[in-house]
Design an enzyme around this catalytic site. Sequence first.
Site, short mmCIF file in Angstrom:
data_model
loop_
_atom_site.label_atom_id
_atom_site.label_comp_id
_atom_site.label_asym_id
_atom_site.label_seq_id
_atom_site.Cartn_x
_atom_site.Cartn_y
_atom_site.Cartn_z
N ASP A 1 78.70 44.90 -25.14
CA ASP A 1 77.66 43.87 -25.32
C ASP A 1 78.25 42.47 -25.38
O ASP A 1 77.51 41.48 -25.28
CB ASP A 1 76.85 44.15 -26.59
CG ASP A 1 76.01 45.40 -26.47
OD1 ASP A 1 75.78 45.87 -25.35
OD2 ASP A 1 75.59 45.93 -27.52
N LYS B 1 70.00 43.34 -34.33
CA LYS B 1 68.93 44.03 -33.58
C LYS B 1 69.22 45.53 -33.50
O LYS B 1 68.35 46.36 -33.75
CB LYS B 1 68.85 43.46 -32.15
CG LYS B 1 68.02 44.33 -31.21
CD LYS B 1 67.93 43.78 -29.82
CE LYS B 1 69.09 44.10 -28.91
NZ LYS B 1 69.09 45.47 -28.35
N ASN B 2 70.46 45.87 -33.16
CA ASN B 2 70.77 47.27 -32.91
C ASN B 2 70.87 48.11 -34.18
O ASN B 2 71.00 49.33 -34.11
CB ASN B 2 72.02 47.41 -32.03
CG ASN B 2 71.74 46.93 -30.61
OD1 ASN B 2 70.59 46.72 -30.23
ND2 ASN B 2 72.80 46.75 -29.82
N CYS C 1 67.16 51.12 -16.51
CA CYS C 1 66.88 49.77 -16.99
C CYS C 1 67.84 48.82 -16.28
O CYS C 1 68.52 49.20 -15.33
CB CYS C 1 67.06 49.69 -18.48
SG CYS C 1 68.75 49.72 -18.98
N ARG D 1 64.69 39.13 -26.49
CA ARG D 1 64.77 40.49 -27.04
C ARG D 1 65.85 40.58 -28.11
O ARG D 1 65.80 41.47 -28.95
CB ARG D 1 65.08 41.50 -25.93
CG ARG D 1 63.92 41.78 -24.99
CD ARG D 1 64.32 42.82 -23.96
NE ARG D 1 65.16 43.82 -24.58
CZ ARG D 1 66.28 44.32 -24.05
NH1 ARG D 1 66.67 43.93 -22.87
NH2 ARG D 1 66.99 45.22 -24.70
N ARG E 1 70.00 55.22 -17.34
CA ARG E 1 70.35 55.47 -18.75
C ARG E 1 69.86 56.87 -19.13
O ARG E 1 68.81 57.03 -19.74
CB ARG E 1 69.73 54.41 -19.66
CG ARG E 1 70.03 53.00 -19.27
CD ARG E 1 70.95 52.19 -20.13
NE ARG E 1 70.93 52.18 -21.53
CZ ARG E 1 70.59 51.12 -22.27
NH1 ARG E 1 70.12 50.04 -21.71
NH2 ARG E 1 70.72 51.15 -23.58
#
Length: 419
Positions: A308, A22-23, A116, A400, A121
């Site tokens: 993460d 994803k990133n 968030c 997500r 952030r």
Amino acid sequence: MQKFVITGGRRLCGELALQGSKNSSLPIMAAALLCCGDCTLHSCPKLTDVYAAARILNCVGCKCSFEGNTAVINSENIGSTEISEELMREMRSSIIFMGAMLGRAGECTVSVPGGCELGPRPIDMHLAALRKMGVDIRESGGSIICKAPSGRAKGAKISLAFPSVGATENIILCAVTADGETVINNAAREPEICDLCGFLRSCGADISGDGESRIIINGKHQLHGCEYTIMPDRIVCATYLSMVAATKGELILTNACVPETEPFLSVLEQTGCSIYTSEKKIYLRSGSRLRAVRDRIRTMPHPGFPTDAQAVLMAALCVADGTSVFEENIFDCRYRHTDAFVKMGADIQVLGKVAVIKGREKLHGANVEATDLRGGAAMVIAALCAEGSSEISRICHIDRGYEKMEEAVGLFGGDMRRV
Ligand code: EPU
């Protein structure tokens, strides 16, 4: 609103090919804005964040379509340089479209992304760097209005106070078509930065030093389209390894990025499970109860232990033998999942950036709410270890970043349903 219903207590075993990252996908999709001609991205994960990025591209006039895990993006005719607040709000990483749009059009209007689930952030480093590249930036009523006076940003020497992933990406995206040379000191070294640079090089960009602290970019007038395969997701990899290890199971992961996952693997190995790797495969066997990790687990920028993966490993350590200690050094507010673990019977004390986990023999099922993407995935792990049934709500957070997690868990023999 959908939720996951999980009955825990089963030993999970199986084999899975990892999804694309994803990133990596998100900045690479933004980078496609810079290219003339089709960009064909293979291994693009089917995730709500990826679809949000596609909506941004389509809204500014690009054509972005999907067939299975392949995305095709054509940015030949963009009709707007403004990204609406509504689209910006859909995902925090929309901020990387700022650098890409500046690189493409020399101007853009985006909105302040705000805080968030992980706490405030800020984007101060992004803005300071772009200003250094000659971009005028005005903030007005929640909008950020950016313009390079000559229509093109200028190369600059930028030293980041912290190796921010997003700031490094924004600078790269703006610099690849800027006038002259850009040097980024103290750049983020995450593998996803290398993937973005690999994609950009395939499109004709001149970048060197990615993966190290000093990245050098020579601006080119135009980039062309290309065909590119997104790297495997090292955090999804860490998630399924933690999950199976916690249930004393056995797992083969294919399409794995082994060297990039090493900072996580070296810690997981300390729990006593056996891990074998070959070029693109990771094999894990965990026949007995995990051991606590003796050394403090400190989240750090790559190649340190990834923030993460903090929540998912913590879920596994809730049922380990002994006490483990985490220190979260990247985000201010990344322990919100611990309340759910405690509700399931875990013994956790949080004090500032430190969390102390005294492993329990067993957890019990509970109804909990996903707090954020990785925290939500970690709750799935805790529920799979627990005795009895659990319900996890707000699973939009999990969607997500994980392609159909319930199907993967089903493949491993777990009882997890989406209702
Ligand atoms: N920061 C600032 N000012 C800035 C930029 C960052 O103070 O201008 C601070 C942040 O507030 C944070 C720290 O620096 O405390 C690190 O932020 P960074 O910019 O490195 O993170 P990011 O780009 O916002 C990406 C990933 C995150 C991952 C972090 C750290 C994407 C889309 N997101 O975020 O992934 O945790 O890097 O590795 O790539 C996730 O996938 O669940 C996720 C949150």
